[in-house]
Design an enzyme around this catalytic site. Structure first.
Site, short mmCIF file in Angstrom:
data_model
loop_
_atom_site.label_atom_id
_atom_site.label_comp_id
_atom_site.label_asym_id
_atom_site.label_seq_id
_atom_site.Cartn_x
_atom_site.Cartn_y
_atom_site.Cartn_z
N ASN A 32 0.85 -1.19 0.00
CA ASN A 32 0.00 0.00 0.00
C ASN A 32 0.88 1.24 0.00
O ASN A 32 1.91 1.29 0.67
CB ASN A 32 -0.90 0.01 1.23
CG ASN A 32 -1.68 1.31 1.38
OD1 ASN A 32 -1.33 2.17 2.18
ND2 ASN A 32 -2.74 1.46 0.60
N GLU A 61 -1.02 0.52 -5.11
CA GLU A 61 -0.93 1.84 -5.72
C GLU A 61 0.34 2.00 -6.55
O GLU A 61 0.38 2.79 -7.49
CB GLU A 61 -0.99 2.93 -4.65
CG GLU A 61 -2.35 3.12 -4.00
CD GLU A 61 -2.65 2.12 -2.92
OE1 GLU A 61 -3.79 2.14 -2.39
OE2 GLU A 61 -1.77 1.29 -2.60
N ASP A 71 -5.83 22.18 6.57
CA ASP A 71 -6.32 21.09 5.75
C ASP A 71 -6.56 21.55 4.31
O ASP A 71 -6.33 22.71 3.97
CB ASP A 71 -7.60 20.52 6.36
CG ASP A 71 -7.74 19.03 6.15
OD1 ASP A 71 -7.14 18.51 5.18
OD2 ASP A 71 -8.44 18.37 6.94
#
Length: 306
Positions: free
Chosen positions: A145, A203, A246
């Protein structure tokens, strides 16, 4: 910079070299600080690739904004920006195993994260953050991953990681302890690490389907070619993580997050540190654009999406 890419494979520094050769890279030669100053210039020049050559108190240069527009992403992948969503969607459906080669030229620089030009971005941040950091972890059942996780430096060899309840969280809950952190990776890996797909799909194999991607074997880990590779181990500690700006440009809350201990840091000669501005255009492109193929694939399950 030394040597252009060959054989269609282009790593991080070779893309920076390409930008420089095309006159697209802004070189900043004046001495700049990792505390607010670099982030301020990244914001003021958002959308333009930057190279900070003289970082105060640090041996490494900082590269920023290199994926801050779709045009730049398309340039790195040698495609047209209108084709990006289809290229990514096809890669998710048809991942290709990567070729693995032995790592060459990496130097073990110890376990001290302050040797890297980790930025303090904004006034209310909880601390300096690794913001372009991609975790590469391996699970016996699910495979490899690769995913983004912001990391706040809380000591010379400790990081507090923001980990959402997705694949890497599952890996940790099922006993995975050691993992690699990659900084300065090829564009296709930057994109694939932000894609949401099935847990059994790698990925990195998706990245290889986007554009040929070589992996390297380093210290027992198989990772994409990176400017820096950090070997870390998750501890049983929890620490405050945040505040942090964020994707929305607003401050995220403070949480108790997992703490990882850095075991070793490997760097390429004259390594380039990739800094990603929280809430900036690069953040939005890398976190937003890879959602498009996911939506496209889901819609196509119901009706042909044109």
């Amino acid at each position: 910079f030394k040597g252009l890419y060959v054989g269609g494979i282009m790593n991080f520094r070779e893309f920076v070299e390409m930008l420089d050769n095309k006159g697209l890279l802004v070189r900043i030669k004046k001495e700049v600080s990792t505390k607010y100053e670099i982030a301020t210039l990244m914001k003021r020049l958002d959308g333009r690739p930057l190279l900070f050559e003289n970082v105060k108190g640090n041996d490494y240069s900082v590269v920023a904004n290199i994926a801050s527009t779709r045009d730049l992403v398309a340039l790195a992948l040698r495609t047209e920006k209108e084709k990006l969503k289809f290229l990514l969607a096809n890669a998710i459906d048809n991942p290709k195993p990567c070729r693995v080669k032995k790592a060459e030229g990496y130097e073990d620089i110890g376990d001290n994260i302050t040797k890297l030009p980790v930025l303090l971005h904004y006034e209310k941040d909880g601390g300096p953050y690794l913001s372009s950091s991609i975790v590469v972890a391996k699970h016996e059942k699910y495979g490899t991953n690769a995913s983004y996780h912001r990391m706040m430096a809380i000591g010379k060899n400790k990081l507090a990681l923001r980990i959402l309840p997705r694949h890497f969280d599952t890996y940790l809950k099922e006993g995975v302890k050691e993992f690699a952190i990659c900084i300065g990776v090829p564009m296709q890996v930057m994109l694939s690490a932000a894609i949401s797909c099935e847990i059994e799909k790698s990925e990195l194999d998706i990245a290889n389907a986007i554009k040929p991607t070589d992996l390297i074997e380093l210290d027992g880990f198989t990772v994409p070619e990176s400017e820096f590779v950090i070997i870390a181990e998750m501890t049983d500690e929890r620490s405050d993580e945040g505040p942090f700006v964020d994707l929305t440009g607003t401050y995220d809350i403070v949480r108790k997050e997992r703490v990882a201990r850095i075991k070793r840091i490997y760097a390429r000669p004259d390594a380039l540190y990739h800094a990603l501005l929280p809430g900036g255009l690069e953040h939005k492109v890398l976190m937003g654009m890879p959602r498009e193929p996911t939506i496209y694939r889901e819609v196509n399950k119901v009706v042909e999406c044109r």
